[in-house]
Design an enzyme around this catalytic site. Structure first.
Site, short mmCIF file in Angstrom:
data_model
loop_
_atom_site.label_atom_id
_atom_site.label_comp_id
_atom_site.label_asym_id
_atom_site.label_seq_id
_atom_site.Cartn_x
_atom_site.Cartn_y
_atom_site.Cartn_z
N ASP A 107 10.37 5.99 4.20
CA ASP A 107 9.25 5.57 5.18
C ASP A 107 9.46 6.29 6.40
O ASP A 107 10.51 6.12 7.17
CB ASP A 107 9.19 3.94 5.16
CG ASP A 107 7.85 3.35 6.00
OD1 ASP A 107 7.25 4.42 6.58
OD2 ASP A 107 7.79 2.34 6.03
N ASP A 108 8.45 7.15 6.76
CA ASP A 108 8.62 7.90 8.03
C ASP A 108 9.60 8.77 8.25
O ASP A 108 10.38 9.30 9.25
CB ASP A 108 8.86 6.96 9.17
CG ASP A 108 7.62 6.07 9.46
OD1 ASP A 108 6.75 6.38 8.82
OD2 ASP A 108 7.60 5.23 10.60
N CYS A 134 1.21 5.03 6.90
CA CYS A 134 1.64 4.34 5.45
C CYS A 134 0.80 3.84 4.72
O CYS A 134 0.59 4.22 3.33
CB CYS A 134 2.64 3.11 5.93
SG CYS A 134 3.73 3.58 6.94
N HIS A 185 2.64 -3.04 1.26
CA HIS A 185 1.71 -2.31 2.37
C HIS A 185 0.57 -2.15 2.12
O HIS A 185 -0.21 -1.54 2.79
CB HIS A 185 2.45 -1.18 3.33
CG HIS A 185 2.14 -1.26 4.60
ND1 HIS A 185 2.34 -0.13 5.69
CD2 HIS A 185 1.37 -2.27 5.74
CE1 HIS A 185 2.10 -0.60 6.75
NE2 HIS A 185 1.31 -1.66 6.77
N ASP A 240 6.50 8.93 2.99
CA ASP A 240 4.92 8.56 2.88
C ASP A 240 4.23 9.49 4.02
O ASP A 240 3.11 9.86 3.76
CB ASP A 240 4.73 7.07 3.06
CG ASP A 240 5.37 6.55 4.32
OD1 ASP A 240 5.93 7.08 4.98
OD2 ASP A 240 5.07 5.45 4.65
N GLN A 241 4.88 9.86 5.08
CA GLN A 241 4.42 10.68 5.95
C GLN A 241 5.66 11.37 7.03
O GLN A 241 6.86 11.09 6.60
CB GLN A 241 3.34 10.02 7.00
CG GLN A 241 4.15 8.96 7.78
CD GLN A 241 3.59 7.65 7.13
OE1 GLN A 241 2.61 7.40 6.71
NE2 GLN A 241 4.42 6.74 7.49
#
Ligand SMILES: *[C@@H]1O[C@H](CO)[C@@H](O)[C@H](O)[C@H]1NC(C)=O
Ligand SMILES: *[C@@H]1O[C@H](CO)[C@@H](O)[C@H](O)[C@H]1NC(C)=O
Ligand SMILES: *[C@@H]1O[C@H](CO)[C@@H](O)[C@H](O)[C@H]1NC(C)=O
Ligand SMILES: *[C@@H]1O[C@H](CO)[C@@H](O)[C@H](O)[C@H]1NC(C)=O
Length: 584
Positions: A33-34, A73, A134, A340-341
């Site tokens: 995540d991130d 997300c 999420h 995710d990004q």
């Protein structure tokens, strides 16, 4: 007799499934995540230690232009699971907030969407999601679980329904309260001033003020304020909890050994499924804030708590690879690692420590469609099937995992809808050298922000921006004033003609091309506008899952493992003993 032959063939077919590596492989999808592309050794970082993730690159394929379908997300994960742009499922917001913030919102990934987990489950795969979800929870009542992982093709869920947030961890600050306190202060002032002036007007005798009606209005406002305050002061209890399947097992969640627990669950899931094909999505809470790390990692990296979190995640990836090896599963398992990004560059702790990662040479980060927001790590490992140490520079997307794993599992692609991803296997195995993604559309929530065009006959990677986020302070690399960048209004600058870059020559998106510096400027633009036109025509109106109505906290959807008045507290996790992670 015929039937018997058929049965025998069938049986052999089933045996083959388990012994033959090229069909029905196990699928392990690891999602950070991130995480920034510049945080990993295999993408050039020299100071963070990520030997296990680097092993995926050394023994597998490195995608250098792997693009997330969205820089946030919720939409990125919706696209990942469905192989479709998030706008097609209504998982792209028109308002400012682009992700779910509360566990008791009514929006979520619609039941009509087909996830790869659903299709693999139908093909006999054992499926598990461990970690962050999420993508919504309930729709109409607190136990319909309409958007829950188990309603989207997962047999097993262990993890966090919403997302890790600063507000989930004591002492890590709040994403909400600052703004809220300010607005509550302002409201009280306004109410006070109004009351005083009305009383004055009444006293002087100018106007007959209906004080009783006014009293009710004030009472209602006060109640609303109290509910709001109650909600945000109890944020941890209401939104940060761990679930096992439909049951809450820890509310609020504890960060103690959290990555160990996720890893242990993943290792046990693999252990339960050594004889049958399985799909494991391990969706890390690392490295989103609130940052955390266990005793073995805290203070060990050269990059503060952020680096500790990256290194702990890397350890976890190593545990997964180890168990595959021990169980002799590595040749029949496809392992994928991504984020995710891009890194959230604006994340800086109250003490000034960098809590966001590094996007390498790329501009911007999470919440923007500059390369830093969407160009993510993409690593694939499958010994014996895909060549070790390969680099692929072509554009690929996180939506490609959908058709890739569907095909590997022998399932049919849905024929009643557009799938935007493309099967990666031909590219991974060197059977083709050009990506099938001639165009990729980069959305900022529901707004078409930019388009990437890789013409079939050239090395160029054109990228046009119809608007760009206004960085603040000006000249910085992000929207530090608002913590994230937004997609419209005064938060962006529109460009007409659009900004044009050639990423093959200018990957840092430094110098926009103009009709003077690029003689084919308008031809390129025209091709792209035609593609936009075709793409836009393929969109259908669908319910907006991130509308205000679907985003807001709905008390009747609140999940609570005790009664609300016992403040939603329980902890079944700590009652169990937590042995060290090992593969039994
Ligand atoms: C490695 O990652 C850290 C943490 O994100 C970052 O601060 C640092 O600049 C990176 N180093 C290199 C050489 O890329
Ligand atoms: C966390 O893990 C460590 C090392 O495995 C262990 O000593 C400790 O007791 C664990 N903490 C909890 C709360 O289980
Ligand atoms: C797995 O594949 C590799 C590479 O093809 C091969 O060297 C190795 O012997 C295989 N291992 C097993 C257990 O089949
Ligand atoms: C038009 O869009 C559809 C749907 O995305 C796509 O399948 C098709 O390839 C596109 N055609 C052209 C010429 O770009």
């Amino acid at each position: 007799m015929r039937l018997l032959v058929f049965l025998i063939i069938c049986q052999c077919g089933i045996k083959n499934v388990n012994s033959h590596s090229a069909s029905n492989p196990n699928i392990i999808l690891l999602m950070a995540d991130d995480l920034g592309i510049g945080d990993l050794g295999c993408y050039g970082n020299r100071t963070l230690r990520t030997p296990n993730i680097d092993r995926l690159a050394k023994e597998g394929v490195t995608l250098t232009q792997h693009i997330a379908a969205s820089p946030l997300c919720t939409p990125s994960r919706a696209a990942f699971l469905t192989g479709r742009y998030p706008i097609r499922s209504g998982m792209a917001a028109y308002s400012r907030v682009g992700v779910f913030l509360f566990s008791a919102s009514s929006g979520g990934l619609p039941s009509e969407e087909i996830t790869f987990s659903k299709l693999l489950k139908q093909r006999g795969y054992s499926t598990a999601l461990i970690g962050k979800w999420h993508l919504g929870m309930n729709r109409e009542s607190s136990n319909d679980f309409c958007h829950h992982p188990l309603s989207h093709g997962f047999d097993y869920f262990y993890g966090l329904a919403v997302t890790n947030l600063r507000d989930c961890k004591l002492g890590q600050g709040s994403v909400f309260l600052k703004g809220i306190e300010k607005s509550i202060g302002t409201s009280i002032q306004i109410i006070g001033i109004t009351l005083v002036s009305l009383a004055t007007v009444h006293f002087i005798g100018f106007l007959k003020v209906p004080f009783q009606a006014l009293g009710y209005c004030l009472l209602i406002t006060a109640i609303l304020l109290v509910v709001l305050l109650f909600f945000f002061y109890n944020f941890r209890y209401l939104n940060c909890f761990l679930m096992r399947n439909h049951q809450i097992i820890q509310q609020p969640l504890s960060y103690e050994n959290l990555t160990q627990r996720l890893t242990k669950e993943a290792v046990q899931f693999i252990g339960r499924n050594t004889d049958a094909p399985f799909l494991l999505v391990l969706s890390y809470l690392h490295v989103h804030t609130a940052l955390y790390a266990s005793k073995n990692f805290i203070g060990k990296s050269k990059h503060g708590l952020y680096g500790d979190a990256v290194e702990e995640m890397d350890w976890s990836v190593g545990q997964i690879l180890d168990v595959l090896e021990k169980r002799n599963l590595n040749n029949k398992t496809l392992v994928y690692f991504t984020s995710d990004q891009g890194a959230h560059v604006e994340e800086i702790s109250s003490s000034g420590e960098a809590h966001g990662g590094y996007n390498g040479i790329y501009k911007g980060g999470k919440s923007t469609n500059w390369e830093g927001g969407i160009r993510v790590p993409g690593l694939l490992l499958w010994p014996g099937v895909i060549q070790a140490g390969t680099y692929i520079y072509e554009p690929t997307s996180n939506m490609d995992i959908f058709p890739t794993v569907i095909k590997l599992a022998g399932a049919q692609l849905p024929y009643d809808r557009i799938i935007d991803g493309h099967d990666l296997m031909p590219l991974l195995q060197g059977k083709i050298i050009r990506s099938k993604h001639e165009f990729l559309f980069h959305y900022c929530n529901a707004y078409l922000n930019a388009v990437r065009w890789h013409p079939r006959n050239s090395e160029s990677i054109w990228k046009v921006f119809f608007f760009t986020p206004n960085f603040n302070p000006e000249g910085s690399n992000g929207c530090y004033d608002s913590h994230v960048c937004f997609c419209y209004g005064r938060f962006v600058t529109r460009h007409d003609p659009p900004l044009l870059f050639d990423l093959s020559r200018d990957p840092e998106e430094k110098v926009p091309l103009t009709p003077e510096t690029e003689s084919h400027f308008y031809e390129i633009l025209n091709v792209i506008l035609r593609a936009v036109d075709n793409h836009t025509k393929s969109l259908h109106a669908v319910p907006d899952q991130l509308s205000w109505d679907n985003l807001l906290w709905k008390p009747w959807l609140q999940l609570c493992c005790s009664s609300l008045f016992q403040s939603c507290y329980c902890d079944y996790e700590s009652e169990e003993n937590l042995p060290e992670v090992h593969s039994e």
